[in-house]
Design an enzyme around this catalytic site. Structure first.
Site, PDB file in Angstrom:
ATOM      1  N   HIS A 120      11.083  40.120  77.462  1.00  0.00           N
ATOM      2  CA  HIS A 120      10.832  39.664  78.769  1.00  0.00           C
ATOM      3  C   HIS A 120      11.092  38.058  78.856  1.00  0.00           C
ATOM      4  CE1 HIS A 120       9.953  43.506  79.841  1.00  0.00           C
ATOM      5  NE2 HIS A 120       8.672  43.766  79.735  1.00  0.00           N
TER       6      HIS A 120
ATOM      7  N   HIS B 299       8.307  43.637  87.403  1.00  0.00           N
ATOM      8  CA  HIS B 299       7.414  44.746  86.638  1.00  0.00           C
ATOM      9  C   HIS B 299       6.161  45.189  87.276  1.00  0.00           C
ATOM     10  CE1 HIS B 299       5.964  45.823  82.727  1.00  0.00           C
ATOM     11  NE2 HIS B 299       6.993  45.292  81.984  1.00  0.00           N
TER      12      HIS B 299
ATOM     13  N   GLU C 194      11.771  49.642  85.849  1.00  0.00           N
ATOM     14  CA  GLU C 194      12.122  48.383  85.749  1.00  0.00           C
ATOM     15  C   GLU C 194      13.704  48.258  85.855  1.00  0.00           C
ATOM     16  OE1 GLU C 194      10.238  46.139  82.388  1.00  0.00           O
ATOM     17  OE2 GLU C 194       9.210  48.103  82.596  1.00  0.00           O
TER      18      GLU C 194
HETATM   19  C1  BGC Z   1       8.413  47.249  77.722  1.00  0.00           C
HETATM   20  C2  BGC Z   1       7.278  47.704  77.010  1.00  0.00           C
HETATM   21  C3  BGC Z   1       6.335  46.607  77.194  1.00  0.00           C
HETATM   22  C4  BGC Z   1       5.757  46.516  78.534  1.00  0.00           C
HETATM   23  C5  BGC Z   1       5.002  45.375  78.808  1.00  0.00           C
HETATM   24  C6  BGC Z   1       8.151  47.113  79.381  1.00  0.00           C
HETATM   25  O1  BGC Z   1       9.266  46.885  79.974  1.00  0.00           O
HETATM   26  O2  BGC Z   1       9.538  48.233  77.845  1.00  0.00           O
HETATM   27  O3  BGC Z   1       7.747  47.900  75.888  1.00  0.00           O
HETATM   28  O4  BGC Z   1       5.049  46.928  76.488  1.00  0.00           O
HETATM   29  O5  BGC Z   1       7.053  46.181  79.489  1.00  0.00           O
HETATM   30  O6  BGC Z   1       4.313  45.184  79.858  1.00  0.00           O
END
Ligand code: BGC
Length: 402
Positions: free
Chosen positions: A133, A207, A344
């Site tokens: 991210h 998210h 997402e």
């Molecule tokens: C990921 C997860 C991660 C989460 C964090 C998701 O997009 O795929 O692995 O733990 O985001 O909030």
């Protein structure tokens, strides 16, 4: 005659007054308040976008976070359907990306490395040996410039951010714009665009953790989900795609017919074990670049329904597997495992290292532009899923469906 005339004028005045007050109530608007200050003293504001039906979305310019989203149930009762916090401090400390804009790269890049134009770039590593991210200080942890936009069909907020060349290891000064529009059709539309002065990689997403029964009101296992995808990308133990595009048919990843999220989540299936539930990218049917339905979620007790429409090639379906009851959110609600789900929309994880995946490279002089819309409505009972005219094969791959 005079009395009749007076009566007509009075009637007209009453109608105009009522009409005006109705219009004022029914008009989309944006208000702004101070939400807090970052540790380095930057002011953060909270914007409330309200549409003509009184639906509202609250967004802060720290991380572009949607802190709350109130939509009606089948009886018209508004409830907040996203997880979040009441105060900025909790967001500053947070590591769960609740409601945030993710960038430069949504999801993982293996070992935080990729090669572009023959140059190897080393990114910040913040998830085991991988980059997740956007790194240690991704777009979810920066203060964006905000501007209220006037739009004809709802309320809108524009967020801009200049990510400097080398930030978290990425090449190029990347100028990013995200426009949130809460439309009068009860949609939250997210428009992402970006330009760069050097070739780079970009993959922006949103998210939000949703719970259509209301945030904090239990887990999401009874929500019924349809995903418009015939394949998904299986991963290794570090959640990096192996490169395979596996057919969903005959697996617990088949959501081509609406199915309760919890129906198969604990099955003995390698990918569910690795992800501690669903935490996978789905290869969306239809042509990337065209807006098509990616998913639909229906919550039977409230009748709330959310459709996700996107131009993106993929979508990460994450079931809040790492929520563990240590976070206390809005209204003192404790977020236990699987109290929220994320959809997402994105490029596939690790695309910069997977030449067979759709490219996430943004060339100097070109423009990145993607759109995702979360559309809210209600229904007495679950309607059949409309796979739409676009359903079919991803990226022109011929899929006999078997
Ligand atoms: C990921 C997860 C991660 C989460 C964090 C998701 O997009 O795929 O692995 O733990 O985001 O909030």
């Amino acid at each position: 005659m005079k009395t009749r005339c007076r009566f007509l004028i009075l009637l007209l005045l009453t109608l105009v007054t009522f009409g005006l007050s109705f219009a004022a109530r029914g008009q989309a608007r944006v208000t702004k308040e101070r939400f807090g200050d970052t540790l380095d003293g930057k002011g953060v504001d909270i914007y409330t976008l309200t549409n003509s039906h009184g639906v509202d979305a609250r967004i802060i310019n720290y991380g572009g976070i949607v802190t709350s989203l109130k939509v009606p149930d089948r009886n018209g009762k508004l409830d907040d359907v996203v997880l979040g916090f009441d105060n900025l401090d909790a967001y500053l400390k947070g590591r769960t990306y609740l409601g945030a804009i993710i960038g430069r790269y949504g999801n993982r890049i293996a070992k935080g490395r990729f090669t572009l134009n023959g140059v190897e770039y080393k990114l910040a590593v913040n998830n085991g040996e991988n980059h997740l991210h956007g790194g240690i200080k991704g777009f979810d942890k920066v203060v964006w410039n905000a501007r209220v936009l006037k739009v004809p069909n709802g309320a809108a907020l524009e967020l801009t951010y200049l990510s400097k060349d080398g930030e978290e290891g990425y090449p190029g000064n990347l100028s990013v714009k995200v426009i949130y529009t809460l439309t009068n059709a009860n949609e939250l539309k997210v428009d992402y665009s970006a330009t760069t002065d050097k070739d780079t990689v970009v993959n922006l997403t949103q998210h939000s953790y949703f719970n259509l029964a209301g945030q904090g009101n239990g887990d999401i296992l009874n929500h019924r989900l349809f995903i418009n995808a015939a394949r998904f990308t299986p991963t290794d133990a570090g959640s990096i795609p192996t490169g395979e595009l596996r057919r969903v048919r005959g697996t617990p990843f088949d959501f081509t017919r609406p199915t309760a999220i919890g129906a198969r989540i604990n099955q003995d299936y390698d990918q569910l074990k690795l992800g501690k539930g669903y935490d996978h990218n789905f290869v969306l049917n239809g042509r990337m670049g065209t807006l098509r339905q990616a998913a639909r979620v229906y919550e039977p007790t409230t009748g709330r329904m959310m459709e996700v429409w996107t131009t993106e090639p993929g979508m990460q379906f994450y079931t809040g597997n790492f929520l563990d009851g240590t976070l206390t959110g809005k209204d003192g609600k404790v977020y236990q495992q699987r109290y929220g789900f994320c959809l997402e929309t994105q490029h596939y994880p690790d695309s910069p290292n997977k030449p067979s995946f759709p490219t996430a490279v943004l060339r100097k002089g070109t423009r990145y532009h993607t759109t995702t819309t979360f559309r809210f409505s209600t229904s007495k009972s679950e309607p059949p899923a409309d796979r739409g005219p676009q359903a079919g094969s991803p990226l022109g791959v011929v899929d006999a469906g078997g």
